[in-house]
Enzyme design. Structure first.
Site, PDB file in Angstrom:
ATOM      1  N   SER A 275       0.827  -1.201   0.000  1.00  0.00           N
ATOM      2  CA  SER A 275       0.000   0.000   0.000  1.00  0.00           C
ATOM      3  C   SER A 275       0.860   1.249   0.000  1.00  0.00           C
ATOM      4  O   SER A 275       1.965   1.259   0.563  1.00  0.00           O
ATOM      5  CB  SER A 275      -0.906   0.010   1.233  1.00  0.00           C
ATOM      6  OG  SER A 275      -1.547   1.254   1.394  1.00  0.00           O
TER       7      SER A 275
ATOM      8  N   TYR B 167      -2.496  -0.448   9.898  1.00  0.00           N
ATOM      9  CA  TYR B 167      -2.647  -0.975   8.534  1.00  0.00           C
ATOM     10  C   TYR B 167      -1.352  -0.805   7.757  1.00  0.00           C
ATOM     11  O   TYR B 167      -0.839  -1.743   7.145  1.00  0.00           O
ATOM     12  CB  TYR B 167      -3.795  -0.260   7.827  1.00  0.00           C
ATOM     13  CG  TYR B 167      -3.880  -0.575   6.351  1.00  0.00           C
ATOM     14  CD1 TYR B 167      -4.272  -1.834   5.908  1.00  0.00           C
ATOM     15  CD2 TYR B 167      -3.563   0.391   5.399  1.00  0.00           C
ATOM     16  CE1 TYR B 167      -4.343  -2.127   4.552  1.00  0.00           C
ATOM     17  CE2 TYR B 167      -3.643   0.114   4.050  1.00  0.00           C
ATOM     18  CZ  TYR B 167      -4.025  -1.143   3.629  1.00  0.00           C
ATOM     19  OH  TYR B 167      -4.088  -1.432   2.293  1.00  0.00           O
TER      20      TYR B 167
END
Length: 366
Positions: free
Chosen positions: A141, A166
């Site tokens: 990501s 995350y």
């Protein structure tokens, strides 16, 4: 045979359909959790020919419309069942897109990220190692860049300052993958996605939330008072990038040196790429484009920057261009228009949001 995890999800659905059109045989895997509306997930599966009523945990279901596609509901933390699947299917390539997504949700339910993104990913690595998978590509990501401010964000930059669990879990995936590449010769490629959008998109993402609110005449939340910049990347461009990546597993960089280590590559068969549009858009311009395509103005609630969010993303994709001859290039207007066309069709939207629209919506989502 290709295994794609997360095929009830946004990117996984699109990737599986693209590879099937190209003649590949695909097994799709997903646990179908309720992080967002599971009806959207079941609708994606139905679009791929998977009958909701046939889905049982641990059972391979044959697509009714695509002979090369089978689906299995499975949790990546279920190591025994996962290994049985790898043993039976002899996958040559694995694309791991299954993960607990969302930056803000990681502040509420951190354990979900450890279970899916750390334990689940470890099980994938172990299954690939012991069943001689030739190439593992996996979702990372743009969130890994955390507090980095130098733009554009490059895979050669240090990414040691994530600001959400995350992001930290995705950085961990890259480190774990390198270890397996180094120790066991497993070819791994990490893909740092930048703000993916498009038809069948996630209901928790900005484009979906803005569209829903504007059409209902409700205010939208504009974080950081609109002072956000995102490198919005259309899903078809993401899928094209993944396809090129899986066809070109890394072989190791003989020029890599520990004296000046490039974090995106290694002497081991390991590589990390950015997949972004390389064309950042301000949040206010993004909202304006939605308003103009819908023909409706949004009521805006200006809000502070959310914990875990970063004010700007902008991808340097030079290595993707150099290695694979590819750069995402779908214009934001074109991508938004395609999403809105899908949204209206999927939800059976009519201007007055009357009873007929509600009936169509119920039918579509079940």
């Amino acid at each position: 045979m290709i295994l794609i995890t997360g095929t009830a999800g946004f990117i996984g659905f699109h990737l599986s359909q693209r590879l099937l059109r190209d003649g590949e045989e695909v097994v799709g895997l997903d646990v179908i959790n309720d992080y967002y509306d599971i009806n959207v997930k079941y609708s994606r599966l139905a679009e791929a020919g998977i009958d909701k009523n046939e889905i049982e945990y641990g059972k391979l279901v044959q697509s009714t419309t695509q002979p090369g596609y089978r689906f299995i509901k499975l949790d990546l933390t279920d190591r025994e069942s996962l290994n049985q699947l790898f043993e039976a299917e002899k996958f040559a390539t694995v694309v791991n897109l299954a993960a607990q997504a969302g930056v803000r949700y990681s502040l509420i339910n951190p354990q979900a990220y450890i279970d899916s993104n750390i334990i689940g990913f470890t099980n994938i690595l172990e299954a690939c190692r012991h069943h001689v998978v030739k190439h593992l590509a996996y979702a990372s990501s743009s969130s890994v860049y955390g507090l980095n401010e130098k733009m554009p964000l490059s895979t050669g930059d240090n990414v040691d300052h994530p600001i959400s669990l995350y992001a930290a879990s995705k950085k961990s995936n890259e480190l774990m993958a390198h270890t397996y590449s180094h120790l066991f010769g497993l070819a791994t490629t990490g893909l740092r996605f930048f703000t993916v959008y498009g038809p069948w998109g996630r209901p928790d993402m900005a484009l979906f939330l803005f569209t829903e609110a504007i059409l209902k005449g409700e205010p939208i939340k504009v974080f950081n008072h609109g002072n956000m910049v995102r490198d919005f990347t259309y899903v078809d461009d993401i899928v094209e990038g993944i396809k090129r990546v899986i066809e070109n597993p890394p072989k190791g960089n003989p020029e890599w040196t520990g004296e000046s280590p490039d974090p995106s590559t290694s002497k081991a068969p390991y590589k990390v790429y950015n997949i972004g549009n390389n064309d950042p858009v301000t949040l206010m311009d993004f909202i304006l484009a939605i308003e103009e395509e819908l023909g409706q103005k949004a009521e805006k609630n200006m809000m502070d920057l959310q914990p875990g969010d970063v004010p700007a993303t902008y991808a340097d994709v030079q290595d993707l261009m150099d290695d694979l001859g590819y750069k995402p290039e779908t214009h934001i207007r074109h991508g938004i228009r395609n999403f809105l066309d899908w949204y209206r069709e999927y939800y059976g939207y009519v201007t007055d949001q009357g009873a007929d629209a509600g009936a169509i919506t119920d039918q579509k989502k079940q």
